[in-house]
Design a protein around this motif. Structure first.
Motif, PDB file in Angstrom:
ATOM      1  N   GLU A 144       0.334  -3.034   6.831  1.00 14.60           N
ATOM      2  CA  GLU A 144       0.079  -1.859   5.779  1.00 14.60           C
ATOM      3  C   GLU A 144      -1.676  -1.256   6.376  1.00 14.60           C
ATOM      4  N   ALA A 145      -0.730  -0.066   5.608  1.00 13.64           N
ATOM      5  CA  ALA A 145      -2.385   0.813   5.601  1.00 13.64           C
ATOM      6  C   ALA A 145      -2.118   1.459   4.316  1.00 13.64           C
ATOM      7  N   SER A 146      -3.776   2.400   4.378  1.00 15.54           N
ATOM      8  CA  SER A 146      -4.187   2.762   3.119  1.00 15.54           C
ATOM      9  C   SER A 146      -3.663   4.093   2.934  1.00 15.54           C
ATOM     10  N   ARG A 147      -3.363   4.205   1.551  1.00 19.43           N
ATOM     11  CA  ARG A 147      -3.067   5.452   0.997  1.00 19.43           C
ATOM     12  C   ARG A 147      -3.511   6.467   1.056  1.00 19.43           C
ATOM     13  N   VAL A 148      -4.840   6.965   1.858  1.00 17.26           N
ATOM     14  CA  VAL A 148      -5.675   7.728   2.226  1.00 17.26           C
ATOM     15  C   VAL A 148      -5.760   8.245   3.639  1.00 17.26           C
ATOM     16  N   SER A 149      -4.931   9.648   3.518  1.00 15.74           N
ATOM     17  CA  SER A 149      -4.654  10.515   4.454  1.00 15.74           C
ATOM     18  C   SER A 149      -5.465  11.236   5.034  1.00 15.74           C
ATOM     19  N   VAL A 150      -5.484  12.502   5.906  1.00 13.89           N
ATOM     20  CA  VAL A 150      -6.476  13.641   6.132  1.00 13.89           C
ATOM     21  C   VAL A 150      -5.990  13.729   5.086  1.00 13.89           C
TER      22      VAL A 150
END
Lengths: 332, 450
Positions: A14-20
């Motif tokens: 899983e990865a958080s939806r927050v990107s740079v």
């Protein structure tokens, strides 16, 4: 039964939806209220200056990344160049000649950011380097402040006068001005009908953006608050000692770039320490420095230099102020 | 608003996706073949006791624990041993497994009570309980698969005052423990009492996150009706939802405020932690003579029409579970064995369920691949997320640079591999991958030093 082609990777899956890009564009959104305040105070020129700065930053970044270095690591779409452009524009007077803001943008991105390896690698805040460069190169235009007023909202020419800003008033006027009661009131400083840089018009507008970033979890409250505390602490001591000669701390918090610096530049991710403890020290020391420059230094305003000086201490702070590790004692 | 306890440092909030929380546990259609691995636990593999062609009854011992840290393995169902083969496990390593052709008639080993009646009268004493746990092949069912009998053999001179029962299930998607707390609360309580007796403690706390209010309420009322107990007090504690609360050290801190020192065990702060499904397995082993031969597995995924919680015989292949839910959903690009934060991506569907496998998750194409790796922007989200107070960005850099002394000094061995850092990184950096590399290298260097 046939098995579909499977992706095999190590956990986590899983990865958080927050990107740079999420972070940077949120900062852009957070800067919009201050931009609107700048427009209402200084007119259409503030918008044009901001747009030119953003365009110059984006073009410079794209040129350096794609044409000079041919690297893919800095996608312009991540929005970080837009943030730099906006912050740089917010740190100059609305009447600045456009070619000068372009030069500032090229220095900010080309020298302060890309020369160090692009996003994440710059030791100093690019927008502040750009501003420092402009202040040194174009001292007159950088300190020619347009008179605020809603009347010239869509007029290109600004009634530029040399000085005063609320801070230069107290710096140069000293006791006489403070005694005369001719300083702008707190309410004017707060909502923004005062002279200064584009982004400094309204402390309220900056605060709205800052609180937005806080709510999104992209900044920690300690950074702006301890910066403002440092500033208020030192200016407060001077004011208590001699209220006739020095402005009170509230005035210092609301005037000039203190709010913009505290919420948008002390909190810059790349150029501030990693641990919360480190951020506290970094911010507080920055606030103290800003006050010292304002009160006893050569400039009426010290926010940008205070942050640039503290940027240089970040590696040292990171080395010595680490997060509390689990299982080594110490309090939570 | 009352403030629920949680652990002190770091933590994240991944989307919960507990799609199957409302689905009661159901029996899996009997599989035709079982692949019973002899190394389903941490420690030495068990030694097979049966040969090709042998008929086995359900619950019969088919591989014996070898050495102190090891565990017995039993036939989950009656049938014939087809062969002893090597079967790939979830990590892709081939391991010896006893392949059983399942018989039509299910005959249980004598002495195993298969009736559903609750056996609440405890007659065994502490050592007797530990022995029954060892005989039953019980291992930590939360995923760590450490032999339970070893964990509950407290060394001479050490003392424990609190048993912690882990009902947190902080991994997204998984609902196996949640369903067990709802459906087998009486068994869980007896299992907890047995573990208390084994440890000689008079205090047990069942920690459950607040996203399972039904389980908290049900356990509390069941406890009230069943109690008081001669062993002591059993509490249910609601915890604030935060990943990785199910981590042993995090859970101990959340419930007792005690911090397990670096490199030490829960024992060092007077605690022993056991999963709810382990406690239920202990109940079966001690009270019913029934070894660890089945477990609950959540089969789920956003693309699946109906996720399910199955009661699965150990050794059932993932393929059999896939068949039971009507095949792999369209668009699936990854199948995760275990939870999405710590589980393993499968390379094939012949992998058998072991004592520690809590879930099979179908991940859609849109979420299966990692994002593009970008430069670190020093946002410090990994530092904020790390529940051990480490600096994942720094460890990544140091490992990349091969600066092993510093890697060790920065506490790489404290990492619990929860994945919170990689999850949080906006630049999709492979933080945990490199930290694990750093841990392996550091361990190797330590061994070389000593």
């Amino acid at each position: 039964m046939t098995q579909p082609t499977l992706v095999v990777s190590l956990p986590p899956h899983e990865a958080s939806r927050v990107s740079v890009a999420t972070i940077m564009w949120s900062v852009v959104i957070a800067l919009i209220p201050a931009l609107i305040a700048g427009f209402l105070t200084f007119g259409i020129r503030s918008l044009v200056v901001t747009l030119v700065a953003v365009a110059a930053c984006v073009v410079t970044e794209h040129f350096v990344a794609r044409v000079l270095l041919r690297v893919e690591t800095t996608p312009v779409s991540d929005g970080s160049a837009v943030v730099t452009g906006m912050l740089l524009a917010f740190n100059v007077p609305a009447g600045i000649p456009l070619w000068q803001i372009i030069v500032g943008s090229v220095v900010a991105i080309g020298v302060a950011k890309m020369a160090f390896g692009g996003i994440g690698n710059n030791p100093f805040n690019p927008a502040l380097i750009g501003r420092a460069f402009m202040l040194a190169s174009f001292p007159v235009d950088m300190t020619t402040w347009p008179t605020p007023g809603a009347a010239r909202l869509f007029s290109w020419s600004v009634d530029a006068v040399t000085g005063p800003t609320p801070l230069s008033l107290v710096k140069e006027g000293g006791a006489d001005v403070i005694a005369s009661g001719s300083l702008p009131g707190y309410w004017d400083l707060f909502v923004g009908t005062i002279g200064g840089c584009i982004g400094e018009a309204s402390a309220l507008a900056v605060l709205i953006g800052g609180v937005f970033l806080l709510a999104r979890g992209f900044i920690v409250w300690q950074a702006p608050i301890f910066y403002l505390l440092g500033l208020a602490g030192v200016t407060g001591v001077f004011w208590l000692v001699d209220p006739a000669a020095y402005a009170d701390p509230l005035y210092h918090l609301l005037a000039g770039g203190a709010m913009l610096g505290a919420w948008f530049m002390v909190t810059d991710m790349t150029t501030s320490p990693m641990s919360t403890k480190g951020k506290v020290v970094f911010a507080f020391a920055g606030g103290v420095l800003a006050a010292v420059i304002r009160l006893v230094g050569g400039f009426p305003e010290g926010v940008s230099y205070s942050i640039l000086i503290m940027n240089a201490f970040v590696p040292v702070i990171d080395r010595h102020l680490k997060p509390r590790k689990f299982g080594y004692g110490g309090r939570s | 608003m009352s403030r629920l306890p949680t652990f002190a440092i770091g933590g994240i909030h991944p989307p919960e996706n507990k799609i199957t929380a409302e689905r009661p546990i159901e029996a899996l259609p009997p599989p035709a073949q079982l692949f019973v691995s002899v190394s389903q636990h941490i420690g030495k593999p068990a030694e097979p006791l049966v040969e090709r062609g042998a008929a086995v009854r359900a619950g019969q011992l088919i591989a014996r624990a070898s050495g102190f840290v090891s565990a017995n393995v039993h036939a989950p169902m009656a049938g014939t041993v087809k062969k002893i083969d090597s079967v790939p496990d979830a990590s892709g390593y081939r391991r010896p497994a006893i392949v059983i052709d399942v018989a039509g008639d299910q005959e249980w080993e004598s002495g195993i009570d298969t009736s559903p009646e609750l056996a609440a009268d405890i007659t065994a004493d502490g050592p007797g309980i530990v022995e029954a746990i060892a005989t039953g092949g019980i291992v930590g069912a939360g995923g760590a698969t450490f032999p339970t009998a070893v964990k509950f053999s407290i060394p001479e001179g050490r003392s424990v005052d609190t048993l912690i029962v882990n009902g947190v299930e902080c991994e997204p998607y998984l609902t196996a423990d949640h369903r067990l707390m709802l459906e087998e609360a009486p068994q869980l309580i007896v299992g907890t009492r047995l573990l208390m007796r084994a440890l000689g403690v008079n205090r047990a706390i069942v920690g459950v996150e607040n996203n399972k209010p039904d389980a908290i309420a049900h356990l509390s009322t069941t406890l009230e009706e069943a109690g008081p107990f001669p062993e002591g007090r059993i509490e249910v504690a609601a915890l604030k939802v935060k990943y990785p609360q199910g981590g042993e050290k995090q859970l101990i801190q959340a419930l007792t405020g005690r911090e397990v020192p670096s490199g030490k065990l829960p024992l060092d702060v007077g605690c022993v932690v056991s999963n709810v499904s382990t406690a239920i397995a202990v109940y079966h082993a001690v009270q019913k003579g029934r070894p660890f031969v089945e477990r609950i597995v959540t089969v789920t995924g956003k693309g699946l029409r109906e996720g399910r919680n199955f009661r699965v015989p150990i050794g059932t292949s993932v393929q059999a579970l896939i068949d039971a839910v009507g095949g792999v959903p369209d668009g699936t690009a990854k199948v995760v064995f275990g939870g999405p934060m710590t589980g393993k991506a499968l390379t094939g569907f012949t992998v058998p369920i072991t004592k520690g496998s809590g879930g099979v998750i179908f991940v859609d194409e849109s979420e299966a691949n990692r994002g593009h790796v970008r430069g670190c922007i020093r946002c410090s989200r990994c530092v904020t997320a790390c529940p051990m107070g480490l600096e994942p960005y720094l460890l990544e850099k140091l490992v990349n640079a091969g600066m092993w002394d510093q890697v060790e000094r920065e506490g790489v061995l404290d990492c619990i591999e929860c994945g919170a850092c990689s999850f949080s990184c906006p630049s999709n950096r492979p933080l945990l991958d490199l930290i694990r590399l750093g841990k392996a290298e550091t361990m190797a260097r330590r061994r070389a030093r000593s």
